[in-house]
Design a protein around this motif. Structure first.
Motif, PDB file in Angstrom:
ATOM      1  N   GLN A   7       0.835  -1.201   0.000  1.00 36.94           N
ATOM      2  CA  GLN A   7       0.000   0.000   0.000  1.00 36.94           C
ATOM      3  C   GLN A   7       0.873   1.256   0.000  1.00 36.94           C
ATOM      4  O   GLN A   7       0.580   2.225  -0.691  1.00 36.94           O
ATOM      5  CB  GLN A   7      -0.943   0.014   1.205  1.00 36.94           C
ATOM      6  CG  GLN A   7      -1.945   1.154   1.180  1.00 36.94           C
ATOM      7  CD  GLN A   7      -2.905   1.087   0.003  1.00 36.94           C
ATOM      8  OE1 GLN A   7      -3.551   0.072  -0.229  1.00 36.94           O
ATOM      9  NE2 GLN A   7      -3.013   2.175  -0.759  1.00 36.94           N
ATOM     10  N   GLN A   8       1.959   1.224   0.753  1.00 34.19           N
ATOM     11  CA  GLN A   8       2.895   2.346   0.794  1.00 34.19           C
ATOM     12  C   GLN A   8       3.479   2.612  -0.603  1.00 34.19           C
ATOM     13  O   GLN A   8       3.553   3.758  -1.049  1.00 34.19           O
ATOM     14  CB  GLN A   8       4.012   2.032   1.795  1.00 34.19           C
ATOM     15  CG  GLN A   8       5.088   3.069   1.893  1.00 34.19           C
ATOM     16  CD  GLN A   8       6.229   2.602   2.808  1.00 34.19           C
ATOM     17  OE1 GLN A   8       6.323   1.437   3.194  1.00 34.19           O
ATOM     18  NE2 GLN A   8       7.096   3.525   3.143  1.00 34.19           N
ATOM     19  N   ASP A  11       0.728   4.012  -2.892  1.00 33.84           N
ATOM     20  CA  ASP A  11       0.488   5.424  -2.585  1.00 33.84           C
ATOM     21  C   ASP A  11       1.575   6.320  -3.177  1.00 33.84           C
ATOM     22  O   ASP A  11       1.298   7.436  -3.601  1.00 33.84           O
ATOM     23  CB  ASP A  11       0.403   5.637  -1.068  1.00 33.84           C
ATOM     24  CG  ASP A  11      -0.838   4.994  -0.451  1.00 33.84           C
ATOM     25  OD1 ASP A  11      -1.789   4.665  -1.193  1.00 33.84           O
ATOM     26  OD2 ASP A  11      -0.841   4.820   0.786  1.00 33.84           O
ATOM     27  N   GLU A  14       0.888   6.261  -7.309  1.00 32.75           N
ATOM     28  CA  GLU A  14      -0.366   6.716  -7.915  1.00 32.75           C
ATOM     29  C   GLU A  14      -0.379   8.168  -8.377  1.00 32.75           C
ATOM     30  O   GLU A  14      -0.919   8.452  -9.450  1.00 32.75           O
ATOM     31  CB  GLU A  14      -1.548   6.403  -7.001  1.00 32.75           C
ATOM     32  CG  GLU A  14      -1.914   4.937  -7.100  1.00 32.75           C
ATOM     33  CD  GLU A  14      -3.231   4.578  -6.457  1.00 32.75           C
ATOM     34  OE1 GLU A  14      -3.535   5.116  -5.381  1.00 32.75           O
ATOM     35  OE2 GLU A  14      -3.937   3.741  -7.051  1.00 32.75           O
TER      36      GLU A  14
END
Length: 158
Positions: A7-8, A11, A14
């Motif tokens: 997820q890091q 993020d 993106e």
């Protein structure tokens, strides 16, 4: 669905992806902890070819160098989502309505952890999956992994 590290990385990627009209389909970290492989699956409105992959490899690599996600060495792979496209977001489940999908849950739901059926959408926090003529409501927060079940018609004419 994603680990904290995945997820890091997502993020971090993106914002640049959005500027370039590239969708980050998903990010996977696999392999040994000492030298893992980071897989970044991308897509564009017009699909993904060599030029898109080459350009994405460049800017994704620059972001990974800046983020320095792992001490020591790691491998970076940038790829199209392929025939067994991962499904990660509610939008993915809604976009691919009618496709056959495989959904694996973190814990069994109604006695099953692995479900295969036709995507019927996404509604009120649930993946809608038609299995044996019944639309099942699989809790999105319980989805561990999901992907399209790719098929190929060997008899189709090019």
């Amino acid at each position: 669905m994603l680990t904290r590290k995945e997820q890091q990385l997502l993020d971090a990627l993106e914002p640049e992806a959005a500027k370039r009209d590239v969708e980050i389909v998903t990010v996977e970290v696999v392999g040994a902890k000492k030298s893992p492989t980071i897989r970044v699956y991308i897509d564009t409105e017009n699909g993904v070819g060599f030029d898109e992959l080459s350009a994405a490899q460049e800017w994704i690599n620059a972001i990974m160098d800046r983020e320095d996600p792992f001490p020591g060495a790691y491998m970076l792979e940038v790829s199209s989502p392929g025939i067994d496209r991962p499904l990660r977001t509610p939008e993915h489940f809604a976009r691919f309505v009618g496709e056959t999908a495989i959904v694996v849950l973190r814990a069994p739901y109604e006695g099953r952890a692995k479900w295969t059926g036709k995507l019927a959408g996404f509604e009120d926090g649930a993946v809608l999956l038609e299995v044996d003529g019944i639309v099942e409501r699989l809790p999105y927060e319980d989805v561990k992994k999901a992907n399209i079940r790719g098929t190929f018609d060997f008899n189709a004419k090019a």
